[in-house]
Design a protein around this motif. Structure first.
Motif, PDB file in Angstrom:
ATOM      1  N   MET B  63       0.831  -1.210   0.000  1.00 18.41           N
ATOM      2  CA  MET B  63       0.000   0.000   0.000  1.00 18.41           C
ATOM      3  C   MET B  63       0.868   1.263   0.000  1.00 18.41           C
ATOM      4  O   MET B  63       0.478   2.286  -0.563  1.00 18.41           O
ATOM      5  N   GLU B  64       2.060   1.198   0.627  1.00 17.02           N
ATOM      6  CA  GLU B  64       2.899   2.414   0.658  1.00 17.02           C
ATOM      7  C   GLU B  64       3.524   2.753  -0.701  1.00 17.02           C
ATOM      8  O   GLU B  64       4.073   3.842  -0.865  1.00 17.02           O
ATOM      9  N   ASP B  65       3.399   1.833  -1.662  1.00 18.02           N
ATOM     10  CA  ASP B  65       3.878   2.149  -3.014  1.00 18.02           C
ATOM     11  C   ASP B  65       2.786   2.751  -3.907  1.00 18.02           C
ATOM     12  O   ASP B  65       3.018   3.022  -5.090  1.00 18.02           O
ATOM     13  N   VAL B  66       1.607   2.948  -3.327  1.00 20.83           N
ATOM     14  CA  VAL B  66       0.500   3.477  -4.127  1.00 20.83           C
ATOM     15  C   VAL B  66       0.609   4.996  -4.253  1.00 20.83           C
ATOM     16  O   VAL B  66       0.758   5.708  -3.245  1.00 20.83           O
ATOM     17  N   ILE B  67       0.535   5.486  -5.479  1.00 20.40           N
ATOM     18  CA  ILE B  67       0.588   6.928  -5.744  1.00 20.40           C
ATOM     19  C   ILE B  67      -0.764   7.573  -5.466  1.00 20.40           C
ATOM     20  O   ILE B  67      -0.838   8.648  -4.894  1.00 20.40           O
ATOM     21  N   GLY B  68      -1.835   6.905  -5.893  1.00 13.47           N
ATOM     22  CA  GLY B  68      -3.167   7.472  -5.700  1.00 13.47           C
ATOM     23  C   GLY B  68      -4.242   6.510  -6.143  1.00 13.47           C
ATOM     24  O   GLY B  68      -3.960   5.461  -6.746  1.00 13.47           O
ATOM     25  N   LEU B  69      -5.484   6.884  -5.837  1.00 14.43           N
ATOM     26  CA  LEU B  69      -6.648   6.079  -6.180  1.00 14.43           C
ATOM     27  C   LEU B  69      -7.605   6.921  -7.018  1.00 14.43           C
ATOM     28  O   LEU B  69      -7.977   8.031  -6.616  1.00 14.43           O
ATOM     29  N   GLY B  70      -7.980   6.397  -8.177  1.00 16.28           N
ATOM     30  CA  GLY B  70      -8.960   7.062  -9.024  1.00 16.28           C
ATOM     31  C   GLY B  70     -10.277   6.305  -8.993  1.00 16.28           C
ATOM     32  O   GLY B  70     -10.282   5.075  -9.002  1.00 16.28           O
ATOM     33  N   VAL B  71     -11.373   7.053  -8.953  1.00 12.20           N
ATOM     34  CA  VAL B  71     -12.698   6.441  -8.845  1.00 12.20           C
ATOM     35  C   VAL B  71     -13.634   7.044  -9.894  1.00 12.20           C
ATOM     36  O   VAL B  71     -13.731   8.270 -10.010  1.00 12.20           O
ATOM     37  N   GLY B  72     -14.310   6.184 -10.634  1.00 16.13           N
ATOM     38  CA  GLY B  72     -15.369   6.635 -11.539  1.00 16.13           C
ATOM     39  C   GLY B  72     -16.714   6.209 -10.983  1.00 16.13           C
ATOM     40  O   GLY B  72     -16.859   5.071 -10.535  1.00 16.13           O
ATOM     41  N   VAL B  73     -17.681   7.138 -10.970  1.00 16.34           N
ATOM     42  CA  VAL B  73     -19.015   6.823 -10.430  1.00 16.34           C
ATOM     43  C   VAL B  73     -20.120   7.289 -11.380  1.00 16.34           C
ATOM     44  O   VAL B  73     -19.938   8.262 -12.119  1.00 16.34           O
ATOM     45  N   PRO B  74     -21.281   6.592 -11.324  1.00 10.49           N
ATOM     46  CA  PRO B  74     -22.384   6.955 -12.231  1.00 10.49           C
ATOM     47  C   PRO B  74     -23.259   8.045 -11.638  1.00 10.49           C
ATOM     48  O   PRO B  74     -24.391   7.795 -11.228  1.00 10.49           O
ATOM     49  N   GLY B  75     -22.739   9.258 -11.573  1.00  9.91           N
ATOM     50  CA  GLY B  75     -23.512  10.387 -11.052  1.00  9.91           C
ATOM     51  C   GLY B  75     -22.728  11.666 -11.237  1.00  9.91           C
ATOM     52  O   GLY B  75     -21.548  11.634 -11.591  1.00  9.91           O
ATOM     53  N   PRO B  76     -23.382  12.816 -11.007  1.00 14.53           N
ATOM     54  CA  PRO B  76     -22.698  14.114 -11.174  1.00 14.53           C
ATOM     55  C   PRO B  76     -21.691  14.360 -10.061  1.00 14.53           C
ATOM     56  O   PRO B  76     -22.036  14.292  -8.885  1.00 14.53           O
ATOM     57  N   VAL B  77     -20.449  14.630 -10.449  1.00  6.73           N
ATOM     58  CA  VAL B  77     -19.357  14.746  -9.487  1.00  6.73           C
ATOM     59  C   VAL B  77     -18.802  16.165  -9.463  1.00  6.73           C
ATOM     60  O   VAL B  77     -18.657  16.791 -10.512  1.00  6.73           O
ATOM     61  N   ASP B  78     -18.534  16.670  -8.293  1.00  3.13           N
ATOM     62  CA  ASP B  78     -17.745  17.897  -8.165  1.00  3.13           C
ATOM     63  C   ASP B  78     -16.282  17.471  -8.137  1.00  3.13           C
ATOM     64  O   ASP B  78     -15.795  16.957  -7.127  1.00  3.13           O
ATOM     65  N   PHE B  79     -15.592  17.697  -9.258  1.00  2.56           N
ATOM     66  CA  PHE B  79     -14.236  17.173  -9.407  1.00  2.56           C
ATOM     67  C   PHE B  79     -13.269  17.770  -8.390  1.00  2.56           C
ATOM     68  O   PHE B  79     -12.341  17.095  -7.924  1.00  2.56           O
ATOM     69  N   GLU B  80     -13.485  19.025  -8.021  1.00  2.00           N
ATOM     70  CA  GLU B  80     -12.578  19.689  -7.077  1.00  2.00           C
ATOM     71  C   GLU B  80     -12.619  19.018  -5.704  1.00  2.00           C
ATOM     72  O   GLU B  80     -11.587  18.843  -5.060  1.00  2.00           O
ATOM     73  N   THR B  81     -13.827  18.670  -5.271  1.00  2.00           N
ATOM     74  CA  THR B  81     -13.990  18.166  -3.896  1.00  2.00           C
ATOM     75  C   THR B  81     -14.086  16.645  -3.821  1.00  2.00           C
ATOM     76  O   THR B  81     -13.879  16.068  -2.758  1.00  2.00           O
ATOM     77  N   GLY B  82     -14.444  15.995  -4.933  1.00  3.42           N
ATOM     78  CA  GLY B  82     -14.645  14.547  -4.888  1.00  3.42           C
ATOM     79  C   GLY B  82     -15.994  14.138  -4.322  1.00  3.42           C
ATOM     80  O   GLY B  82     -16.185  13.006  -3.890  1.00  3.42           O
ATOM     81  N   ILE B  83     -16.928  15.064  -4.361  1.00  8.10           N
ATOM     82  CA  ILE B  83     -18.288  14.777  -3.873  1.00  8.10           C
ATOM     83  C   ILE B  83     -19.174  14.388  -5.059  1.00  8.10           C
ATOM     84  O   ILE B  83     -19.177  15.064  -6.088  1.00  8.10           O
ATOM     85  N   VAL B  84     -19.917  13.269  -4.930  1.00  7.48           N
ATOM     86  CA  VAL B  84     -20.912  12.943  -5.953  1.00  7.48           C
ATOM     87  C   VAL B  84     -22.279  13.382  -5.438  1.00  7.48           C
ATOM     88  O   VAL B  84     -22.648  13.107  -4.292  1.00  7.48           O
ATOM     89  N   HIS B  85     -22.971  14.124  -6.296  1.00  6.32           N
ATOM     90  CA  HIS B  85     -24.286  14.662  -5.906  1.00  6.32           C
ATOM     91  C   HIS B  85     -25.371  13.647  -6.221  1.00  6.32           C
ATOM     92  O   HIS B  85     -26.186  13.827  -7.122  1.00  6.32           O
ATOM     93  N   GLY B  86     -25.375  12.563  -5.474  1.00  3.16           N
ATOM     94  CA  GLY B  86     -26.379  11.510  -5.666  1.00  3.16           C
ATOM     95  C   GLY B  86     -26.021  10.587  -6.818  1.00  3.16           C
ATOM     96  O   GLY B  86     -25.342  10.974  -7.778  1.00  3.16           O
ATOM     97  N   ALA B  87     -26.431   9.322  -6.681  1.00  2.00           N
ATOM     98  CA  ALA B  87     -26.213   8.337  -7.747  1.00  2.00           C
ATOM     99  C   ALA B  87     -27.343   7.308  -7.644  1.00  2.00           C
ATOM    100  O   ALA B  87     -27.324   6.439  -6.770  1.00  2.00           O
ATOM    101  N   VAL B  88     -28.315   7.458  -8.513  1.00  2.00           N
ATOM    102  CA  VAL B  88     -29.531   6.625  -8.477  1.00  2.00           C
ATOM    103  C   VAL B  88     -29.175   5.141  -8.467  1.00  2.00           C
ATOM    104  O   VAL B  88     -29.676   4.373  -7.635  1.00  2.00           O
ATOM    105  N   ASN B  89     -28.295   4.725  -9.365  1.00  2.00           N
ATOM    106  CA  ASN B  89     -27.977   3.299  -9.501  1.00  2.00           C
ATOM    107  C   ASN B  89     -27.266   2.715  -8.288  1.00  2.00           C
ATOM    108  O   ASN B  89     -27.190   1.504  -8.129  1.00  2.00           O
ATOM    109  N   LEU B  90     -26.694   3.579  -7.457  1.00  2.00           N
ATOM    110  CA  LEU B  90     -25.985   3.089  -6.266  1.00  2.00           C
ATOM    111  C   LEU B  90     -26.857   3.219  -5.020  1.00  2.00           C
ATOM    112  O   LEU B  90     -26.405   2.907  -3.915  1.00  2.00           O
ATOM    113  N   ASN B  91     -28.079   3.725  -5.235  1.00  2.00           N
ATOM    114  CA  ASN B  91     -28.976   3.965  -4.095  1.00  2.00           C
ATOM    115  C   ASN B  91     -28.393   5.034  -3.162  1.00  2.00           C
ATOM    116  O   ASN B  91     -28.496   4.944  -1.948  1.00  2.00           O
ATOM    117  N   TRP B  92     -27.729   6.012  -3.766  1.00  2.00           N
ATOM    118  CA  TRP B  92     -27.230   7.165  -3.002  1.00  2.00           C
ATOM    119  C   TRP B  92     -28.149   8.353  -3.320  1.00  2.00           C
ATOM    120  O   TRP B  92     -27.948   9.023  -4.338  1.00  2.00           O
TER     121      TRP B  92
END
Lengths: 328, 328
Positions: B63-92
């Motif tokens: 884990m200490e060799d990991v540079i970063g983690l990227g995540v794609g989600v099915p919903g509208p995302v605020d890229f600056e903050t990493g907040i997804v504004h709801g995701a119907v398919n995920l029940n969020w």
């Protein structure tokens, strides 16, 4: 410490020149006549360099404090290399490597872009764009041009044809030929020329009386005549104004779902028509545009007028040298 | 030396997970079921973290060799903050701060984007985009989505509505309602749903015989049926295919004068229709598009299929951490 930016907005008649500080505050602004005698560009560019030398001396400023020189030119530019691929108004029939030529006189970075992109960058930094990272400027003049800024950078695209906003089809009847060789481009219905195109097309078809009938018959009607008559309630001119506004609103609606800018800035001679045009654009924009994409986006008038070009030329150095921390 | 990237493509049924090296070469790829039981997202995100811990152990990676983690989600995302504004398919139903939640488990950078943008970035880095700086991907599925990459960066716009390519008006008759609440959006005539819309609209009007008549009558015709019949020479289906291709070509022509990408990449289920669709798109694109803007631009099929999402999630770390020299 280096803290000066030189800026040149090269036009067919005059070159506007400016000296800015590293916050883009302007220290000096003046013009010189454009020397179009030399198709290689060397004479003009040397004249511009000499003008900067003289002005820096006058102001007791030093060339060694200059961070960089930004240049806007009226022609297609390869932003990477600083080569302009001809400029009709400057009597440059072929390629002119502006960066290479100017680098013979100075040893700081030189950035070159076309005048529409430079004007957009000027409005972003010092005008109606309030320094937002996502800004689109549309110039409504004899033609329709523009500049798109995404993530704080100009969108040039892979071959420099980014932000050629005037050249996509919006008139599917393809009534009017465009200078680009296609038919029905936005420019054929939403520029000053486009307004006249629409007047000539519709006036034989409509039975509405109009105060500009004489001008139409004598083939000397202008976009300004149409907007002025609209403001006085001329129904035919209001009809034309609405058509033009709808086309511009359509372009704005597309821009919103593509680039989603904070500000869509309308400049150029036609933006002087005032509320009669811009309020019609806003109404149709709200009607047309994907709701999430229009939230928080403002359609506004350009603020810098003819000064957008040098502000943006200086903005090239701010954006691509200072903000990128490439100051030597 | 840190040299690993973690990537998660979160979908409504499964989460595709991947481990990549710092050149975006994939070291591992697997899937877990999506746990949609928790509307706060914490349970799912913790499960994803645990899956990475387990897989890294299995592969003797740290884990200490990991540079970063990227995540794609099915919903509208605020890229600056990493907040997804709801995701119907995920029940969020509400906001989920993916970056904040995952930061409880790890201390490397986390970047989050919507799945369409992630897929576009995947195709740019490892697929049909050949790592060009200017690439646009259009996903032609049940709806129409996309991602725009300019100057090497995703275009999010000021509120994240950049590249909502499915939602501008192209059908001025406004025949079909769009899920977005407007009428006549590209999505209503150029998605799999749009193909069916056009079939239902035109088949009562046209007297051409068609091999899919029974399917139409029984209301179970699909876009695939239309393209398959087109390939066999069904004239009605060819007519529909051409209409659809023309709408997509129009979108491509606008994209070319806005972003001027080197590659316009067509993906999603409909791109599987093959040459019958893509060749019609290219023909109309050449006809419509401003000549300088189409020079050197290629319309190509997506290459990564369902793997575009994790490639792009990893691409977020490549683009925004490694290439920006923000590796700690």
């Amino acid at each position: 410490m280096k803290n000066l930016i030189l800026a040149a907005d090269v036009g067919g008649t005059t070159c506007k020149l400016g000296i800015f500080d590293n916050h883009l505050d302007r220290l000096a602004k003046w013009s010189i006549q454009t020397d179009v005698s030399d198709p290689t560009g060397v004479v003009l560019l040397k004249t511009i360099y000499s003008a900067f030398v003289q002005k820096l001396n006058e102001l007791n400023l030093k060339m060694e404090d200059v961070i960089g020189l930004g240049v806007g030119v009226p022609g297609p530019v390869d932003f990477e290399t600083g080569i302009v691929h001809g400029a009709v108004n400057l009597n440059w029939p072929g390629d002119v490597n502006i960066r290479e030529i100017l680098s013979q006189f100075v040893n700081f970075p030189i950035y070159v872009d076309n005048d529409a992109n430079a004007a957009a960058l000027g409005e972003k930094h010092k005008g109606a764009g309030h320094n937002a990272d996502d800004v689109v400027a549309i110039t409504l003049g004899t033609g329709v041009g523009g500049g798109i800024i995404s993530n704080g950078k100009l969108v040039h695209g892979h071959n420099g044809s980014g932000a050629e906003i005037g050249h996509f089809r919006v008139d599917f009847d393809q009534r009017f030929a465009c200078n680009c060789g296609k038919y029905g481009c936005l420019e054929t219905v939403a520029s000053a020329t486009g307004v006249v195109n629409l007047v000539k097309f519709y006036h034989p078809k409509l039975t509405i009386k109009s105060s500009i009938l004489e001008l139409i018959k004598e083939d000397r009607v202008t976009a300004k005549d149409v907007f002025d008559a609209s403001k006085k309630g001329d129904l035919f001119c209001l009809f034309i104004t609405e058509r033009v506004a709808n086309y511009i609103a359509y372009a704005c609606s597309i821009i919103s779902v593509m680039s989603n800018p904070k500000y869509i800035i309308l400049g150029g001679g036609m933006s002087e028509a005032g509320d009669i045009l811009i309020e019609n654009i806003k109404t149709e924009y709200r009607n047309l545009t994907f709701t999430p994409a229009q939230n928080g986006t403002e359609i506004v008038k350009a603020q810098l007028g003819n000064d957008a070009g040098i502000a943006g030329a200086a903005g090239l150095i701010k954006t691509y040298v200072i903000d990128e921390e490439r100051v030597e």
